[in-house]
Design an enzyme around this catalytic site. Structure first.
Site, PDB file in Angstrom:
ATOM      1  N   SER A  15       0.834  -1.201   0.000  1.00  0.00           N
ATOM      2  CA  SER A  15       0.000   0.000   0.000  1.00  0.00           C
ATOM      3  C   SER A  15       0.870   1.252   0.000  1.00  0.00           C
ATOM      4  CB  SER A  15      -0.862  -0.010   1.259  1.00  0.00           C
ATOM      5  OG  SER A  15      -1.443   1.254   1.473  1.00  0.00           O
ATOM      6  N   LYS A  70       1.867  -3.833   6.582  1.00  0.00           N
ATOM      7  CA  LYS A  70       2.258  -3.807   5.159  1.00  0.00           C
ATOM      8  C   LYS A  70       3.760  -3.587   5.040  1.00  0.00           C
ATOM      9  CE  LYS A  70      -1.596  -4.680   3.364  1.00  0.00           C
ATOM     10  NZ  LYS A  70      -1.832  -5.866   2.583  1.00  0.00           N
ATOM     11  N   TYR A 109      -2.155  -1.178  10.810  1.00  0.00           N
ATOM     12  CA  TYR A 109      -2.392  -1.744   9.471  1.00  0.00           C
ATOM     13  C   TYR A 109      -1.212  -1.419   8.565  1.00  0.00           C
ATOM     14  CZ  TYR A 109      -3.846  -1.734   4.598  1.00  0.00           C
ATOM     15  OH  TYR A 109      -3.868  -1.922   3.245  1.00  0.00           O
TER      16      TYR A 109
HETATM   17  P1  NAD Z   1     -10.958  -7.094   0.909  1.00  0.00           P
HETATM   18  O1  NAD Z   1     -11.167  -7.110   2.378  1.00  0.00           O
HETATM   19  O2  NAD Z   1     -12.103  -6.867   0.020  1.00  0.00           O
HETATM   20  O3  NAD Z   1     -10.206  -8.425   0.462  1.00  0.00           O
HETATM   21  C1  NAD Z   1      -9.342  -9.148   1.312  1.00  0.00           C
HETATM   22  C2  NAD Z   1      -9.797 -10.592   1.296  1.00  0.00           C
HETATM   23  O4  NAD Z   1      -8.933 -11.366   2.147  1.00  0.00           O
HETATM   24  C3  NAD Z   1     -11.225 -10.775   1.818  1.00  0.00           C
HETATM   25  O5  NAD Z   1     -11.963 -11.524   0.890  1.00  0.00           O
HETATM   26  C4  NAD Z   1     -11.049 -11.535   3.128  1.00  0.00           C
HETATM   27  O6  NAD Z   1     -12.129 -12.394   3.391  1.00  0.00           O
HETATM   28  C5  NAD Z   1      -9.744 -12.262   2.883  1.00  0.00           C
HETATM   29  N1  NAD Z   1      -8.981 -12.608   4.091  1.00  0.00           N
HETATM   30  C6  NAD Z   1      -8.644 -11.796   5.124  1.00  0.00           C
HETATM   31  N2  NAD Z   1      -7.933 -12.474   6.037  1.00  0.00           N
HETATM   32  C7  NAD Z   1      -7.793 -13.735   5.566  1.00  0.00           C
HETATM   33  C8  NAD Z   1      -7.162 -14.900   6.051  1.00  0.00           C
HETATM   34  N3  NAD Z   1      -6.533 -14.911   7.227  1.00  0.00           N
HETATM   35  N4  NAD Z   1      -7.214 -16.039   5.303  1.00  0.00           N
HETATM   36  C9  NAD Z   1      -7.860 -16.051   4.108  1.00  0.00           C
HETATM   37  N5  NAD Z   1      -8.487 -14.979   3.616  1.00  0.00           N
HETATM   38  C10 NAD Z   1      -8.456 -13.836   4.326  1.00  0.00           C
HETATM   39  O7  NAD Z   1      -9.813  -5.988   0.629  1.00  0.00           O
HETATM   40  P2  NAD Z   1      -9.281  -5.403  -0.742  1.00  0.00           P
HETATM   41  O8  NAD Z   1      -9.647  -3.973  -0.781  1.00  0.00           O
HETATM   42  O9  NAD Z   1      -9.652  -6.291  -1.849  1.00  0.00           O
HETATM   43  O10 NAD Z   1      -7.717  -5.477  -0.468  1.00  0.00           O
HETATM   44  C11 NAD Z   1      -6.935  -6.570  -0.901  1.00  0.00           C
HETATM   45  C12 NAD Z   1      -5.499  -6.356  -0.412  1.00  0.00           C
HETATM   46  O11 NAD Z   1      -5.005  -5.119  -0.922  1.00  0.00           O
HETATM   47  C13 NAD Z   1      -5.377  -6.283   1.100  1.00  0.00           C
HETATM   48  O12 NAD Z   1      -4.188  -6.937   1.483  1.00  0.00           O
HETATM   49  C14 NAD Z   1      -5.271  -4.803   1.365  1.00  0.00           C
HETATM   50  O13 NAD Z   1      -4.557  -4.531   2.541  1.00  0.00           O
HETATM   51  C15 NAD Z   1      -4.504  -4.330   0.143  1.00  0.00           C
HETATM   52  N6  NAD Z   1      -4.747  -2.913  -0.140  1.00  0.00           N
HETATM   53  C16 NAD Z   1      -6.032  -2.457  -0.298  1.00  0.00           C
HETATM   54  C17 NAD Z   1      -6.267  -1.114  -0.543  1.00  0.00           C
HETATM   55  C18 NAD Z   1      -7.671  -0.590  -0.673  1.00  0.00           C
HETATM   56  O14 NAD Z   1      -7.867   0.611  -0.584  1.00  0.00           O
HETATM   57  N7  NAD Z   1      -8.686  -1.418  -0.917  1.00  0.00           N
HETATM   58  C19 NAD Z   1      -5.190  -0.221  -0.639  1.00  0.00           C
HETATM   59  C20 NAD Z   1      -3.883  -0.719  -0.504  1.00  0.00           C
HETATM   60  C21 NAD Z   1      -3.676  -2.073  -0.253  1.00  0.00           C
HETATM   61  C1  UD1 Z   2      -7.086   5.085   3.875  1.00  0.00           C
HETATM   62  C2  UD1 Z   2      -6.038   4.640   4.840  1.00  0.00           C
HETATM   63  C3  UD1 Z   2      -4.936   3.908   4.095  1.00  0.00           C
HETATM   64  C4  UD1 Z   2      -5.520   2.772   3.283  1.00  0.00           C
HETATM   65  C5  UD1 Z   2      -6.598   3.331   2.356  1.00  0.00           C
HETATM   66  C6  UD1 Z   2      -7.287   2.279   1.560  1.00  0.00           C
HETATM   67  C7  UD1 Z   2      -6.144   6.301   6.644  1.00  0.00           C
HETATM   68  C8  UD1 Z   2      -5.421   7.397   7.345  1.00  0.00           C
HETATM   69  N1  UD1 Z   2      -5.519   5.772   5.579  1.00  0.00           N
HETATM   70  O1  UD1 Z   2      -6.476   5.970   2.965  1.00  0.00           O
HETATM   71  O2  UD1 Z   2      -3.999   3.389   4.998  1.00  0.00           O
HETATM   72  O3  UD1 Z   2      -4.507   2.139   2.540  1.00  0.00           O
HETATM   73  O4  UD1 Z   2      -7.582   3.995   3.147  1.00  0.00           O
HETATM   74  O5  UD1 Z   2      -8.022   1.411   2.381  1.00  0.00           O
HETATM   75  O6  UD1 Z   2      -7.215   5.897   7.037  1.00  0.00           O
HETATM   76  N2  UD1 Z   2     -12.784  11.353   3.333  1.00  0.00           N
HETATM   77  C9  UD1 Z   2     -13.819  12.231   3.611  1.00  0.00           C
HETATM   78  N3  UD1 Z   2     -14.982  11.723   4.078  1.00  0.00           N
HETATM   79  C10 UD1 Z   2     -15.186  10.386   4.286  1.00  0.00           C
HETATM   80  C11 UD1 Z   2     -14.137   9.501   3.996  1.00  0.00           C
HETATM   81  C12 UD1 Z   2     -12.934  10.019   3.533  1.00  0.00           C
HETATM   82  O7  UD1 Z   2     -13.680  13.437   3.433  1.00  0.00           O
HETATM   83  O8  UD1 Z   2     -16.265  10.000   4.749  1.00  0.00           O
HETATM   84  C13 UD1 Z   2     -11.536  11.892   2.781  1.00  0.00           C
HETATM   85  C14 UD1 Z   2     -10.325  11.593   3.648  1.00  0.00           C
HETATM   86  O9  UD1 Z   2     -10.090  12.623   4.533  1.00  0.00           O
HETATM   87  C15 UD1 Z   2      -9.218  11.479   2.574  1.00  0.00           C
HETATM   88  C16 UD1 Z   2      -9.949  11.013   1.309  1.00  0.00           C
HETATM   89  O10 UD1 Z   2     -11.332  11.262   1.543  1.00  0.00           O
HETATM   90  O11 UD1 Z   2      -8.710  12.748   2.327  1.00  0.00           O
HETATM   91  C17 UD1 Z   2      -9.741   9.541   1.023  1.00  0.00           C
HETATM   92  O12 UD1 Z   2     -10.035   8.819   2.216  1.00  0.00           O
HETATM   93  P1  UD1 Z   2     -10.042   7.214   2.256  1.00  0.00           P
HETATM   94  O13 UD1 Z   2     -10.881   6.703   1.165  1.00  0.00           O
HETATM   95  O14 UD1 Z   2     -10.371   6.802   3.647  1.00  0.00           O
HETATM   96  O15 UD1 Z   2      -8.546   6.822   1.891  1.00  0.00           O
HETATM   97  P2  UD1 Z   2      -7.171   7.286   2.569  1.00  0.00           P
HETATM   98  O16 UD1 Z   2      -7.372   8.092   3.777  1.00  0.00           O
HETATM   99  O17 UD1 Z   2      -6.338   7.883   1.485  1.00  0.00           O
END
Ligand code: NAD
Ligand code: UD1
Length: 337
Positions: free
Chosen positions: A124, A152, A148
């Site tokens: 991330s 990562k 979290y």
């Molecule tokens: P998500 O929660 O939709 O998907 C994660 C999946 O992993 C889920 O289906 C959950 O059931 C499964 N899971 C969790 N723990 C597990 C375990 N112990 N064993 C087996 N399965 C397990 O999340 P996502 O948004 O699809 O994210 C996927 C990956 O990308 C995650 O590692 C997340 O940290 C990373 N990531 C996500 C974002 C984001 O904004 N969505 C940003 C940066 C990184």
């Molecule tokens: C957050 C996490 C980051 C994670 C990412 C994806 C924090 C500090 N960071 O990022 O670690 O990888 O989510 O899961 O939580 N916002 C509003 N109103 C809302 C929600 C969000 O104004 O109801 C704003 C926030 O202030 C931010 C932007 O929207 O400026 C994006 O927020 P969000 O979607 O939560 O992502 P990040 O904060 O970038």
């Protein structure tokens, strides 16, 4: 390639499985469904017109993993499985370290037992902490503001140590920026449990009438309109980045790190305006105080992925809003129906 996708029932995982299947790969999904639904798997099968095996298994369950590896005989792993809620990670750090870090240790141990050394890991942008954007892969990492983020960072370090001890591993670390949007069919998308924390799912639930009003967290940042800037990336572009990473694993050996972002920053107000503009729906919002821990601006330099993976994001924010709305309005209660 035969690819095991951990967390393949989740938001990014389900979109990636679809791209992998369309790219001709053989997919095996492993997920414990703690934050997802089998309905997503069913819909990926429907959309791709292909069948694949799903294993309901936890990455911390070594004997379960051994059984999956024996059956699937994967050639590479894309490792999405993990917990991702920042606030929850502050309340339950042990769960996050156990699941994310412990789970990855367990997965890598079983990979080693089976002589499988090809892995793509979901990292991330949070690992960059307070570096000044645009963020590039050579910047220092680790200054994370929550458990979290630290999991990562620690998993990245763990994978670097594995590679240092045995450079026959092929490891790609993908640092995602802010994934939003959904598949164009409106059949798969983000399905958060409870009240969403992230901007796009919150906003789309306001638009569909499930939540009353969007709070914009602060308009006094040092940005052009005072609201925070992020690098939003369409989840399908992100999914395609994994296909490019798998191609890269096949061709080149080593450990590599890539940002997956668009390289453009948009403010919260830009997103709100784009959503209203493309969908025409009413979106009540108000400005509220800043959210603790938020940074003013986070966006990528994604040149390295363009040069070495041959990947770049194709979709702009209008398309991200349009696809989010199609998913949200067609599935107001997510996969629950
Ligand atoms: P998500 O929660 O939709 O998907 C994660 C999946 O992993 C889920 O289906 C959950 O059931 C499964 N899971 C969790 N723990 C597990 C375990 N112990 N064993 C087996 N399965 C397990 O999340 P996502 O948004 O699809 O994210 C996927 C990956 O990308 C995650 O590692 C997340 O940290 C990373 N990531 C996500 C974002 C984001 O904004 N969505 C940003 C940066 C990184
Ligand atoms: C957050 C996490 C980051 C994670 C990412 C994806 C924090 C500090 N960071 O990022 O670690 O990888 O989510 O899961 O939580 N916002 C509003 N109103 C809302 C929600 C969000 O104004 O109801 C704003 C926030 O202030 C931010 C932007 O929207 O400026 C994006 O927020 P969000 O979607 O939560 O992502 P990040 O904060 O970038």
């Amino acid at each position: 390639m035969r690819i095991l996708v951990t967390g393949g029932a989740g938001y990014i995982g389900s979109h990636t499985c679809l791209e992998l299947l369309e790219g001709g790969h053989e997919v095996f999904v492993l997920d414990n469904l703690c934050n997802s639904s089998v309905e997503a798997i069913k819909r990926v099968k429907e959309l791709s017109g292909k069948s694949f095996e799903f294993f309901n298994c936890d990455i911390r369950d070594k004997s379960g993993l051994r059984a999956v590896f024996t059956k699937a005989r994967p050639e590479a792993v894309i490792h999405f499985a993990g917990l991702k809620a920042v606030g929850e990670s502050c309340e339950k750090p042990l769960e996050y370290y156990d699941n994310n870090l412990g789970g990855t240790v367990c997965l890598c141990e079983v990979m080693q037992e089976f002589g499988l050394k090809n892995i793509v890991f979901s990292s991330s942008a949070t690992v960059y902490g307070r570096n000044e954007p645009p963020l590039s892969e050579d910047m220092p990492t680790g200054d994370c503001s929550n458990p979290y983020g630290r999991t990562k960072y620690m998993i990245e370090e763990l994978l670097k140590d594995i590679y240092a001890s045995d450079n026959s591993w092929n490891i790609i670390l993908l640092r995602y920026f802010n994934p939003i949007g959904a598949h164009k069919s409106g059949r798969i998308g983000e399905n958060p449990k409870g009240i969403p924390n992230n901007l796009m799912p919150y906003l789309s639930q306001v638009a569909v009438g499930k939540l009353a009003e969007l709070s914009i967290f602060g308009d006094d940042y040092e940005t052009p309109d005072g609201t925070c800037i992020r690098d939003y990336i369409h989840v399908v572009d992100l999914a395609k980045g994994h296909l490019c990473a798998i191609n890269r694993l096949e061709q080149s050996k080593g450990l590599e790190v890539f940002n997956l972002g668009t390289g453009h920053g948009y403010s919260v107000l830009d997103i709100v305006k784009a959503f209203i503009g493309t969908t025409g729906v009413n979106l009540p919002y108000k400005i509220t105080p800043r959210r603790a821990g938020d940074l003013a601006a986070v966006y990528s330099n994604s040149q390295k992925a363009t040069e070495l993976l041959g990947w770049s994001a194709q979709y702009g924010i209008e398309r991200m809003c349009e696809d989010t709305w199609r998913w949200q309005s067609n599935n107001p209660t997510g996969y629950e129906d």
